[in-house]
Design a protein around this motif. Structure first.
Motif, PDB file in Angstrom:
ATOM      1  N   GLU A 166       0.798  -1.232   0.000  1.00  0.00           N
ATOM      2  CA  GLU A 166       0.000   0.000   0.000  1.00  0.00           C
ATOM      3  C   GLU A 166       0.830   1.281   0.000  1.00  0.00           C
ATOM      4  OE1 GLU A 166      -3.359   0.640  -0.289  1.00  0.00           O
ATOM      5  OE2 GLU A 166      -3.507  -1.473  -0.794  1.00  0.00           O
ATOM      6  N   ASP A 167       2.054   1.248   0.487  1.00  0.00           N
ATOM      7  CA  ASP A 167       2.883   2.450   0.535  1.00  0.00           C
ATOM      8  C   ASP A 167       3.698   2.649  -0.746  1.00  0.00           C
ATOM      9  OD1 ASP A 167       3.269   4.604   2.450  1.00  0.00           O
ATOM     10  OD2 ASP A 167       5.366   4.018   2.525  1.00  0.00           O
ATOM     11  N   SER A 168       3.563   1.735  -1.701  1.00  0.00           N
ATOM     12  CA  SER A 168       4.403   1.795  -2.905  1.00  0.00           C
ATOM     13  C   SER A 168       4.114   3.032  -3.765  1.00  0.00           C
ATOM     14  CB  SER A 168       4.249   0.520  -3.742  1.00  0.00           C
ATOM     15  OG  SER A 168       2.931   0.394  -4.232  1.00  0.00           O
ATOM     16  N   GLY A 169       2.888   3.524  -3.746  1.00  0.00           N
ATOM     17  CA  GLY A 169       2.580   4.738  -4.494  1.00  0.00           C
ATOM     18  C   GLY A 169       3.323   5.935  -3.942  1.00  0.00           C
ATOM     19  N   TYR A 170       3.296   6.077  -2.621  1.00  0.00           N
ATOM     20  CA  TYR A 170       4.031   7.167  -1.981  1.00  0.00           C
ATOM     21  C   TYR A 170       5.526   7.020  -2.239  1.00  0.00           C
ATOM     22  CZ  TYR A 170       6.224  10.047   1.552  1.00  0.00           C
ATOM     23  OH  TYR A 170       7.036  10.951   2.182  1.00  0.00           O
ATOM     24  N   GLU A 171       6.043   5.824  -2.083  1.00  0.00           N
ATOM     25  CA  GLU A 171       7.474   5.584  -2.299  1.00  0.00           C
ATOM     26  C   GLU A 171       7.893   5.960  -3.717  1.00  0.00           C
ATOM     27  OE1 GLU A 171       9.839   4.722  -0.117  1.00  0.00           O
ATOM     28  OE2 GLU A 171       8.402   4.662   1.524  1.00  0.00           O
ATOM     29  N   ALA A 172       6.983   5.796  -4.688  1.00  0.00           N
ATOM     30  CA  ALA A 172       7.293   6.091  -6.091  1.00  0.00           C
ATOM     31  C   ALA A 172       7.406   7.590  -6.373  1.00  0.00           C
ATOM     32  CB  ALA A 172       6.236   5.469  -7.006  1.00  0.00           C
ATOM     33  N   VAL A 173       6.803   8.426  -5.523  1.00  0.00           N
ATOM     34  CA  VAL A 173       6.773   9.871  -5.809  1.00  0.00           C
ATOM     35  C   VAL A 173       7.348  10.731  -4.689  1.00  0.00           C
ATOM     36  CG1 VAL A 173       4.804   9.667  -7.375  1.00  0.00           C
ATOM     37  CG2 VAL A 173       4.398  10.105  -4.939  1.00  0.00           C
ATOM     38  N   ARG A 174       7.864  10.153  -3.635  1.00  0.00           N
ATOM     39  CA  ARG A 174       8.257  10.915  -2.445  1.00  0.00           C
ATOM     40  C   ARG A 174       9.498  11.778  -2.635  1.00  0.00           C
ATOM     41  NH1 ARG A 174      12.436   8.855   0.371  1.00  0.00           N
ATOM     42  NH2 ARG A 174      13.069   6.735  -0.078  1.00  0.00           N
ATOM     43  N   VAL A 175      10.306  11.505  -3.627  1.00  0.00           N
ATOM     44  CA  VAL A 175      11.508  12.301  -3.861  1.00  0.00           C
ATOM     45  C   VAL A 175      11.157  13.482  -4.765  1.00  0.00           C
ATOM     46  CG1 VAL A 175      13.830  12.295  -4.853  1.00  0.00           C
ATOM     47  CG2 VAL A 175      13.015  10.313  -3.554  1.00  0.00           C
ATOM     48  N   LYS A 176      11.472  14.687  -4.286  1.00  0.00           N
ATOM     49  CA  LYS A 176      11.207  15.908  -5.052  1.00  0.00           C
ATOM     50  C   LYS A 176      11.824  15.798  -6.444  1.00  0.00           C
ATOM     51  CE  LYS A 176      12.101  20.878  -4.897  1.00  0.00           C
ATOM     52  NZ  LYS A 176      12.675  21.972  -4.083  1.00  0.00           N
ATOM     53  N   GLY A 177      11.029  16.150  -7.450  1.00  0.00           N
ATOM     54  CA  GLY A 177      11.511  16.119  -8.827  1.00  0.00           C
ATOM     55  C   GLY A 177      11.250  14.819  -9.564  1.00  0.00           C
ATOM     56  N   THR A 178      10.564  13.867  -8.918  1.00  0.00           N
ATOM     57  CA  THR A 178      10.272  12.583  -9.555  1.00  0.00           C
ATOM     58  C   THR A 178       9.157  12.751 -10.586  1.00  0.00           C
ATOM     59  OG1 THR A 178      10.900  11.352  -7.577  1.00  0.00           O
ATOM     60  CG2 THR A 178       9.478  10.218  -9.160  1.00  0.00           C
ATOM     61  N   THR A 179       9.375  12.219 -11.767  1.00  0.00           N
ATOM     62  CA  THR A 179       8.352  12.242 -12.817  1.00  0.00           C
ATOM     63  C   THR A 179       7.552  10.947 -12.753  1.00  0.00           C
ATOM     64  OG1 THR A 179       9.710  13.628 -14.242  1.00  0.00           O
ATOM     65  CG2 THR A 179       7.943  12.383 -15.309  1.00  0.00           C
ATOM     66  N   SER A 180       6.241  11.086 -12.805  1.00  0.00           N
ATOM     67  CA  SER A 180       5.345   9.930 -12.861  1.00  0.00           C
ATOM     68  C   SER A 180       4.135  10.321 -13.702  1.00  0.00           C
ATOM     69  CB  SER A 180       4.933   9.473 -11.457  1.00  0.00           C
ATOM     70  OG  SER A 180       4.230  10.496 -10.787  1.00  0.00           O
ATOM     71  N   TRP A 181       3.256   9.367 -13.916  1.00  0.00           N
ATOM     72  CA  TRP A 181       2.034   9.591 -14.686  1.00  0.00           C
ATOM     73  C   TRP A 181       0.882   9.101 -13.826  1.00  0.00           C
ATOM     74  CZ3 TRP A 181       6.778   8.559 -16.188  1.00  0.00           C
ATOM     75  CH2 TRP A 181       7.330   9.331 -17.213  1.00  0.00           C
ATOM     76  N   ILE A 182      -0.023  10.005 -13.476  1.00  0.00           N
ATOM     77  CA  ILE A 182      -1.131   9.665 -12.592  1.00  0.00           C
ATOM     78  C   ILE A 182      -2.440   9.963 -13.317  1.00  0.00           C
ATOM     79  CG2 ILE A 182      -2.255  10.097 -10.374  1.00  0.00           C
ATOM     80  CD1 ILE A 182       0.487  10.897  -9.252  1.00  0.00           C
TER      81      ILE A 182
END
Length: 171
Positions: A95-111
């Protein structure tokens, strides 16, 4: 038929860009992504387009102002409910994997957000409408009122967004 919004928001996070040049993901890409619907606090989820830039542009012969639309704007921020293992430490694969994927400032993702008559737990299907989604860059996590569960709020800087687009077929 009207549908209550309760439990109807599906948020999906991808860590790689959709293959289509249009930025619209396929049903396969979305269903392989991280379903973060149960990891995001509903009461303060901001995932919406806002008023576009506007500027005055009237012909010399017009009386009164005439406005034209400029660039689109968005309000994109999510509060993640933190999840920990019984043995200790963050549940980085659950359940915490979403947060872990974006927690670092400057991380690019697609939501991507689907808000419809379907429950948030139902998988994406071809033709489902993506209400708003696309490429975003995360800001640093903010510590918010931790009454109740531990949480972190992340504001996202929209880069390439799509609004009201149908999910594509394909692998």
């Amino acid at each position: 038929m009207k549908v209550a919004a309760d439990g109807k928001k599906k948020f999906t996070l991808l860590t790689t860009a959709p293959a289509a040049a249009s930025g619209i993901p396929t049903v396969t890409e979305l269903n392989a992504g991280k379903d973060i619907s149960c990891a995001v606090l509903d009461s303060d989820a901001n995932w919406t387009n806002t008023a576009s830039d506007r500027f005055n542009e009237k012909a010399a012969c017009q009386k009164g102002n005439s406005q034209a639309l400029g660039a689109s704007n968005y309000d994109t921020a999510l509060t993640f409910l933190r999840e920990y293992l019984e043995a200790g430490g963050a549940d980085v694969t659950g359940e915490d994997s979403g947060y872990e994927a974006v927690r670092v400032k400057g991380t690019t993702s697609w939501i991507y957000l689907r808000e419809s008559d379907k429950d948030s737990t139902e998988p994406w299907a071809v033709g489902d409408i993506i209400d708003l989604g696309g490429e975003v860059v995360s800001d640093a996590p903010m510590r918010v009122n931790n009454d109740g569960n531990l949480k972190r709020r992340i504001e996202f800087l929209p880069q390439n967004m799509i609004v009201e687009e149908a999910v594509l077929a394909g692998a």
